[in-house]
Design a protein around this motif. Structure first.
Motif, mmCIF file in Angstrom:
data_model
loop_
_atom_site.group_PDB
_atom_site.id
_atom_site.type_symbol
_atom_site.label_atom_id
_atom_site.label_comp_id
_atom_site.label_asym_id
_atom_site.label_seq_id
_atom_site.Cartn_x
_atom_site.Cartn_y
_atom_site.Cartn_z
ATOM 1 N N ALA A 120 0.844 -1.289 -0.066
ATOM 2 C CA ALA A 120 0.038 0.157 -0.080
ATOM 3 C C ALA A 120 0.867 1.252 -0.014
ATOM 4 C CB ALA A 120 -0.814 0.024 1.082
ATOM 5 N N GLY A 121 1.826 1.310 0.810
ATOM 6 C CA GLY A 121 2.964 2.354 0.707
ATOM 7 C C GLY A 121 3.628 2.676 -0.421
ATOM 8 N N ALA A 122 4.102 1.485 -1.292
ATOM 9 C CA ALA A 122 4.308 1.620 -2.561
ATOM 10 C C ALA A 122 3.529 2.105 -3.446
ATOM 11 C CB ALA A 122 4.978 0.203 -3.098
ATOM 12 N N ARG A 123 2.228 1.864 -3.504
ATOM 13 C CA ARG A 123 1.409 2.374 -4.332
ATOM 14 C C ARG A 123 1.142 3.694 -3.955
ATOM 15 N NH1 ARG A 123 -2.094 -3.280 -3.589
ATOM 16 N NH2 ARG A 123 -1.352 -4.182 -5.648
ATOM 17 N N ALA A 124 0.994 4.290 -2.814
ATOM 18 C CA ALA A 124 1.069 5.742 -2.372
ATOM 19 C C ALA A 124 2.217 6.342 -3.079
ATOM 20 C CB ALA A 124 0.919 5.697 -1.066
ATOM 21 N N GLN A 125 3.428 5.765 -2.948
ATOM 22 C CA GLN A 125 4.523 6.459 -3.630
ATOM 23 C C GLN A 125 4.445 6.451 -5.128
ATOM 24 O OE1 GLN A 125 8.447 4.648 -2.381
ATOM 25 N NE2 GLN A 125 7.894 4.955 -0.130
ATOM 26 N N VAL A 126 3.899 5.622 -5.774
ATOM 27 C CA VAL A 126 3.622 5.405 -7.064
ATOM 28 C C VAL A 126 2.702 6.782 -7.462
ATOM 29 C CG1 VAL A 126 2.313 4.465 -9.301
ATOM 30 C CG2 VAL A 126 3.922 3.466 -7.743
ATOM 31 N N LYS A 127 1.677 7.001 -6.831
ATOM 32 C CA LYS A 127 0.684 8.062 -7.007
ATOM 33 C C LYS A 127 1.370 9.557 -6.919
ATOM 34 C CE LYS A 127 -3.857 9.613 -5.474
ATOM 35 N NZ LYS A 127 -4.918 9.489 -4.465
ATOM 36 N N GLU A 128 2.139 9.420 -5.732
ATOM 37 C CA GLU A 128 2.919 10.818 -5.710
ATOM 38 C C GLU A 128 3.933 10.971 -6.876
ATOM 39 O OE1 GLU A 128 5.338 10.719 -1.803
ATOM 40 O OE2 GLU A 128 3.388 10.286 -0.804
ATOM 41 N N GLY A 129 4.601 10.101 -7.169
ATOM 42 C CA GLY A 129 5.609 10.058 -8.191
ATOM 43 C C GLY A 129 4.812 10.623 -9.716
ATOM 44 N N ALA A 165 6.129 -3.828 -10.902
ATOM 45 C CA ALA A 165 5.014 -2.793 -10.763
ATOM 46 C C ALA A 165 3.823 -3.266 -9.842
ATOM 47 C CB ALA A 165 4.440 -2.717 -12.071
ATOM 48 N N CYS A 166 3.529 -2.112 -8.867
ATOM 49 C CA CYS A 166 2.551 -2.540 -8.018
ATOM 50 C C CYS A 166 1.105 -1.984 -8.291
ATOM 51 C CB CYS A 166 2.894 -1.947 -6.557
ATOM 52 S SG CYS A 166 3.190 -0.168 -6.619
ATOM 53 N N VAL A 167 1.231 -1.573 -9.714
ATOM 54 C CA VAL A 167 -0.388 -1.440 -10.237
ATOM 55 C C VAL A 167 -0.558 -2.802 -11.194
ATOM 56 C CG1 VAL A 167 -1.431 -0.028 -11.929
ATOM 57 C CG2 VAL A 167 -0.146 1.213 -10.164
ATOM 58 N N ASN A 168 -1.423 -3.433 -10.806
ATOM 59 C CA ASN A 168 -1.680 -4.829 -11.190
ATOM 60 C C ASN A 168 -3.057 -5.195 -12.016
ATOM 61 O OD1 ASN A 168 0.108 -5.052 -8.503
ATOM 62 N ND2 ASN A 168 0.981 -5.954 -10.386
ATOM 63 N N PRO A 226 -5.073 -5.112 -4.911
ATOM 64 C CA PRO A 226 -5.409 -3.914 -4.344
ATOM 65 C C PRO A 226 -7.098 -4.132 -3.550
ATOM 66 C CG PRO A 226 -5.310 -3.693 -6.471
ATOM 67 C CD PRO A 226 -4.863 -5.086 -6.272
ATOM 68 N N GLN A 227 -7.693 -5.036 -3.984
ATOM 69 C CA GLN A 227 -9.053 -5.287 -3.335
ATOM 70 C C GLN A 227 -9.175 -6.234 -2.314
ATOM 71 O OE1 GLN A 227 -11.570 -2.908 -4.160
ATOM 72 N NE2 GLN A 227 -9.845 -2.123 -5.284
ATOM 73 N N LEU A 228 -7.774 -6.536 -1.690
ATOM 74 C CA LEU A 228 -7.911 -7.870 -1.020
ATOM 75 C C LEU A 228 -8.561 -7.449 0.697
ATOM 76 C CD1 LEU A 228 -7.237 -10.528 -0.007
ATOM 77 C CD2 LEU A 228 -4.814 -9.938 0.484
ATOM 78 N N GLU A 229 -8.241 -6.324 1.036
ATOM 79 C CA GLU A 229 -8.806 -6.239 2.483
ATOM 80 C C GLU A 229 -10.392 -6.052 2.148
ATOM 81 O OE1 GLU A 229 -7.591 -2.303 4.151
ATOM 82 O OE2 GLU A 229 -8.823 -2.701 6.005
ATOM 83 N N ALA A 230 -10.956 -5.346 1.019
ATOM 84 C CA ALA A 230 -12.408 -4.945 0.974
ATOM 85 C C ALA A 230 -12.912 -6.572 0.438
ATOM 86 C CB ALA A 230 -12.671 -4.441 -0.342
ATOM 87 N N GLY A 231 -12.285 -7.547 0.059
ATOM 88 C CA GLY A 231 -12.874 -8.759 -0.418
ATOM 89 C C GLY A 231 -13.001 -9.768 0.807
ATOM 90 N N ILE A 232 -11.914 -9.500 1.900
ATOM 91 C CA ILE A 232 -12.096 -10.169 3.099
ATOM 92 C C ILE A 232 -13.196 -9.618 3.762
ATOM 93 C CG2 ILE A 232 -10.722 -10.633 5.151
ATOM 94 C CD1 ILE A 232 -8.359 -10.825 3.562
ATOM 95 N N ARG A 233 -13.448 -8.516 3.694
ATOM 96 C CA ARG A 233 -14.453 -7.944 4.772
ATOM 97 C C ARG A 233 -16.063 -8.235 4.018
ATOM 98 N NH1 ARG A 233 -14.350 -2.414 3.380
ATOM 99 N NH2 ARG A 233 -12.263 -2.397 4.184
ATOM 100 N N ARG A 234 -15.883 -8.113 2.784
ATOM 101 C CA ARG A 234 -17.076 -8.644 2.077
ATOM 102 C C ARG A 234 -17.453 -10.252 2.390
ATOM 103 N NH1 ARG A 234 -17.398 -9.423 -4.629
ATOM 104 N NH2 ARG A 234 -19.520 -10.737 -4.598
ATOM 105 N N ALA A 235 -16.499 -10.952 2.287
ATOM 106 C CA ALA A 235 -16.699 -12.260 2.406
ATOM 107 C C ALA A 235 -17.316 -12.759 3.903
ATOM 108 C CB ALA A 235 -15.275 -13.463 2.360
#
Lengths: 287, 287
Positions: free
Chosen positions: A117-126, A155-158, B198-207
């Protein structure tokens, strides 16, 4: 479904990696009637940007993308800053080539980190940091969602949905707004990375003409023997290329189809002229 | 965050594959104070279901799952029917063992097919066909979304959201309905397959508690050198196991943590007793 126009084929230089420098790839495309090219930056630097731009213009090729910017996350602020500076240079290079976009492979986890999640935030900032210069230079940024098997190291955008969420967050569109010009921030759809996604059709539709900046093709082999270097030629794998192309077309995409094949054990061992001939034939009949 | 209770550790027999048969794995767990076990069917058949059930009862182990049902798609109706018959046998075996669930690895593309949407439709039909018997036998079915790199050859259900959509389609829950009993159809969350989402936390909550039927742990190594057989021991890779466990706990999951490590080059070469000792230590401190 009719075959795609041969004039829409583009060569990503990864396909002839290790065999051809950029000058040879440009000549090869011209010789084979391939009208688009997408250089990697290492080859571009080796040839020199001005030389490359001249040769590409001389043959009237379209630069369908520059590979690549991105790689934003890092453990420390200094390295992140250096990464941004490198992206700004990439934007300049893409501008000099008249590239249709700069492809962003956004980067994975910094060494030792488990904080995706932190890496994804850094990507957004970049991306936020480079977007103004990209817009000013007229170089759209194409976020390329990479296959989840590259989440840690490349790449952490998947997924396409995740890439589009980023686009909307950083460059919101007014609901219903349309227009002829591409967005400053959009996506590169590479079938290798997204073919499996049950939300792919919906994602392509959601992206729409203005955010669909590039379309990369190859195939997924069964079995796949290497995570990075075992991509297949169109038609040799399981990806329903015609179906995905139909979704791209329906969403308004009218751009090139860029062949990008990393294949250490097969295509990189062959005569690049043969590889290009195969790309042309397979593009016509299998894509 | 406090370490997980040691009593929640379960051994999936894939972790000691090639070294231990099921009888040895049962003895090994008992010797090491591991209170749960999840057998693969080939080992179960080799030992015999009645023998296995007896030995598991004798040591008072919990069977946290039976691996595996699924593999529904096929080119022809006859093979699909045979696949369903095999799943019905797996339900009987799971019932005989008192397994908490039958894990479904749903299957990929039939040979020669590029129709992933079609394969997904066949999976839905297959699960629908066996669900009544599973319910009657009191054996919940746990759909295991597999990493997208297995979409072609192992499982075309590749995200938790997609698995949950299947659950809701085949066994709708009334909005707001709760209860103590698990659903007849739910999911197995294996961190190896879903950590990147990126939707893992939401998926676990939904399950939620009633659809979270199993939780599998291991780690994602960087680099990963083999698509199938290079999983890591907890703590040796990049998965934030504590964070994912916290999501599972918050969603109400109180079940076992099942270690499933396919590792041809490393853990399968070691003394299984040493592997179990390492699992115990890593489960306590890294998970």
């Amino acid at each position: 479904m009719a075959p795609p126009p041969a004039g829409l084929l583009s060569l990503n230089t990864a396909t002839t990696r290790g065999r051809w420098g950029l000058a040879q790839a440009i000549e090869g495309c011209a010789r084979r009637g391939i009208r688009g090219i997408s250089p990697w930056r290492d080859l571009l630097h080796a040839m020199g940007v001005a030389n490359a731009a001249r040769a590409i213009r001389a043959h009237d090729l379209t630069v369908t993308g520059l590979c690549r910017g991105g790689m934003f996350p890092a453990r420390d602020a200094r390295t992140r800053k250096a990464n941004i500076a490198d992206n700004l240079r990439a934007i300049e290079e893409a501008h000099a080539l008249g590239a249709q976009c700069l492809v962003l492979v956004v980067g994975g986890l910094p060494a030792g980190s488990k904080d995706i999640a932190g890496a994804r935030a850094q990507v957004k900032e970049g991306i936020a940091a480079i977007l103004p210069q990209a817009r000013a230079a007229g170089v759209p940024l194409a976020i390329e969602p990479l296959h989840p098997m590259y989440a840690a190291d490349r790449a952490c955008v998947n997924t396409l949905a995740q890439a589009l969420d980023l686009c909307e967050a950083l460059e919101p569109r007014k609901p219903g707004a349309t227009g002829a010009k591409p967005c400053a921030l959009g996506v590169a759809v590479d079938v290798y990375h997204v073919w499996w996604d049950p939300q792919l059709e919906a994602g392509i539709r959601r992206a729409g003409k203005r955010r669909l900046l590039a379309y990369h093709i190859c195939d997924w082999l069964v079995p796949t023997t290497d995570l990075l270097l075992d991509r297949g030629m169109m038609g040799d794998g399981v990806i329903d290329l015609k179906r995905i192309r139909s979704w791209m077309t329906r969403a308004g995409y009218r751009g090139f189809h860029e062949v990008e094949i990393f294949s250490a054990a097969n295509w990189w061992k062959r005569d690049p002229d043969e590889v290009l001939a195969t790309c042309k034939a397979r593009h016509r009949w299998m894509s």
